[in-house]
Design a protein around this motif. Sequence first.
Motif, PDB file in Angstrom:
ATOM      1  N   VAL A 528       0.837  -1.204   0.000  1.00 45.45           N
ATOM      2  CA  VAL A 528       0.000   0.000   0.000  1.00 45.45           C
ATOM      3  C   VAL A 528       0.871   1.251   0.000  1.00 45.45           C
ATOM      4  O   VAL A 528       0.612   2.222  -0.704  1.00 45.45           O
ATOM      5  N   ILE A 529       1.916   1.213   0.809  1.00 49.03           N
ATOM      6  CA  ILE A 529       2.809   2.370   0.886  1.00 49.03           C
ATOM      7  C   ILE A 529       3.445   2.624  -0.464  1.00 49.03           C
ATOM      8  O   ILE A 529       3.555   3.759  -0.945  1.00 49.03           O
ATOM      9  N   ALA A 532       0.964   4.240  -2.804  1.00 48.73           N
ATOM     10  CA  ALA A 532       0.742   5.639  -2.463  1.00 48.73           C
ATOM     11  C   ALA A 532       1.872   6.511  -2.984  1.00 48.73           C
ATOM     12  O   ALA A 532       1.659   7.612  -3.496  1.00 48.73           O
ATOM     13  N   SER A 536       1.453   9.552  -5.759  1.00 47.03           N
ATOM     14  CA  SER A 536       1.925  10.908  -5.462  1.00 47.03           C
ATOM     15  C   SER A 536       2.828  11.423  -6.568  1.00 47.03           C
ATOM     16  O   SER A 536       2.728  12.584  -6.994  1.00 47.03           O
ATOM     17  N   VAL A 580       2.153  15.083   0.143  1.00 45.83           N
ATOM     18  CA  VAL A 580       2.684  13.717   0.047  1.00 45.83           C
ATOM     19  C   VAL A 580       3.333  13.374   1.380  1.00 45.83           C
ATOM     20  O   VAL A 580       4.216  14.074   1.856  1.00 45.83           O
ATOM     21  N   SER A 582       5.221  10.279   3.690  1.00 45.24           N
ATOM     22  CA  SER A 582       5.912   8.978   3.635  1.00 45.24           C
ATOM     23  C   SER A 582       6.167   8.506   5.053  1.00 45.24           C
ATOM     24  O   SER A 582       6.920   9.111   5.800  1.00 45.24           O
TER      25      SER A 582
END
Length: 614
Positions: A528-529, A532, A536, A580, A582
């Motif tokens: 998922v990370i 994403a 972005s 964004v 992280s």
Amino acid sequence: MARGRRAAELALGWGCCLLLCCAAASKLEVSMPAVVEVESGGTARIECNFYIPGNGSYTYINWFYIDRNHRVRLCHITGSEILEENTDYKGRLSVGEDKALSISRVTVQDARTFVCQVGAGSHGMGENRTELHIYKFPEAPEITASAAGISVQSSGTSQIAQCVSRNSFPPPNITWHKNGEQLQPEEKTVKILGTLTRESSGLYTVSSTLFARVTREDRNSLYHCTVHYWLRGQRRAVESPRVNITVFYPAQHVKLQVVPSSTLVKEGDDVKLVCEADGNPAPVFTFYKREPDDSWEDLTSLADTNSGVLNLHDVTKSSSGLYKCQTLDLDDMGQLEKDVELVVNYIEGVHVKMEPSSPLQEGDSVRLSCDAHSPVALDYQWRDEKGKKVAEGNQLFLSNLTFETSSNFSCKVIAPSVPGLEQSKQVAVAVQGKPRIVAISSPLYVRQDEVVNLTCKAIAFPRPSVHWNVNGTAHEYIENQHIASNLTVRVNHDLLRAGAMCRVSNALGVSEKHIQLLDQKTPESKGVIIVAIIVSILVVAVLGSVIYFLHKKGKIPCGRAGKQDITKPEARKDKIVVEVKSDKLSEEAGLLQGASSEKRPAADQSEKYIDLRN
């Protein structure tokens, strides 16, 4: 008248001379050399010259030799004919054109008188003679020194050496010399006896023996003999090698010394006491040591009485003292003695004192003092347990002590003037206190049902023990003064929720640290990370395209006319904001970290302490 008489006498004298000369000139004359010398084995040539008046010729020539006053004819010569008689010389004779007689392979028996006789008819007969001498060089003389020693206390003369000269002719003469000077016979001091032997070959062997009285100084004297002979009227000589004799004499002086030098002897050395006397042969040696009550202890059983050496092994302080060597000459029973002081250098009583002497805690300071006793000056050094020198002098000051400075120290005491003389005293410096945990494996990222190792490391004195509040397999080990414990455990729900507690304790206290266990992210969450992040990046790319399109259409003015103040932008409802984030986490962080509140500065770790209570 007198003058007339003198003239008459002179006339008469001259007349007689003329008559004699005329008579001699009218007589047959034979001339020969008086002596001819030839070496044995060579050829002798004897000439015979003659004069016949009026140049007349000889009728005959006879050669003779004289044997016991009798003539023996060797040969008879008439004209060109030679008649050789049957004698011992047959086969060895020859006559030359000049009528000279030659004898080959002469021996010493040929040393005779030879006669040449010439007959000349009316002129009568004449003869003459020659002595033939045969010689043989003597061989090099052989000298033999007396094998037995000669005592200076002998009452008469003793045989010094014998000299022999072989195979010579005629016999030679032998003289004796000492240190290059010729010796002459003297009553009671020098005597020379000689013998002469004629061998079957006719050659001579001459022997001479020297007898003399000796003195102490003759131990270094050199003797030799010289053989003298005559050759062709000249005196010749050949010398023998030089020889030395053994002279016995009593000792006059004795010397006793310590090897090595007494100023360098230290405990543990092997020492030799060497006694030397100037007598020959060496006397019998006896060794003694003076006792505190002034009596003398006999140490002869430890010595070599023949060589005069007393061996002392692994000497100690008690070996110091006065030693005596006594000599006994068995020839005259005379005694001499000499003593020497033996000093054995030592270091004893090495002692280390600590101030204060109470138990040391972290942060304390301590002073260590070292002392020792020795008859010589001492230097002091301090070394750590690895042998590295940390200080010089008899004191060592350590401040701000920590557990890490606990170590074994040694005080090394050195005597610079005596190489190798040193002693050491080793002590342990121990800083006491409750345990301090220096490292744990927290936080630790784990997975459910995974087998992991939990680590806890601490330092303390007395040595602490480590306990865990969870069940598992524990293993302890020592590492650089630290005690470490590894606990192997399987992760379950309760452990993941509550974590683990490391408890370290000794008699002076307890320290505890909590190890946090964090659930490691699953692969799905990682996906998922990643999605994403990709989205972005795409949004940023689209935003850049839109701005570039608006700029081309003139919607976003550039240049001076369209200059905008961007320091304070106004809020616009149509502004596009992209955020964004992280939240990337490390997959596994099993870092062993120490509690920051208990960290010590580096300077503290260099402090030293010594516990002397043991």
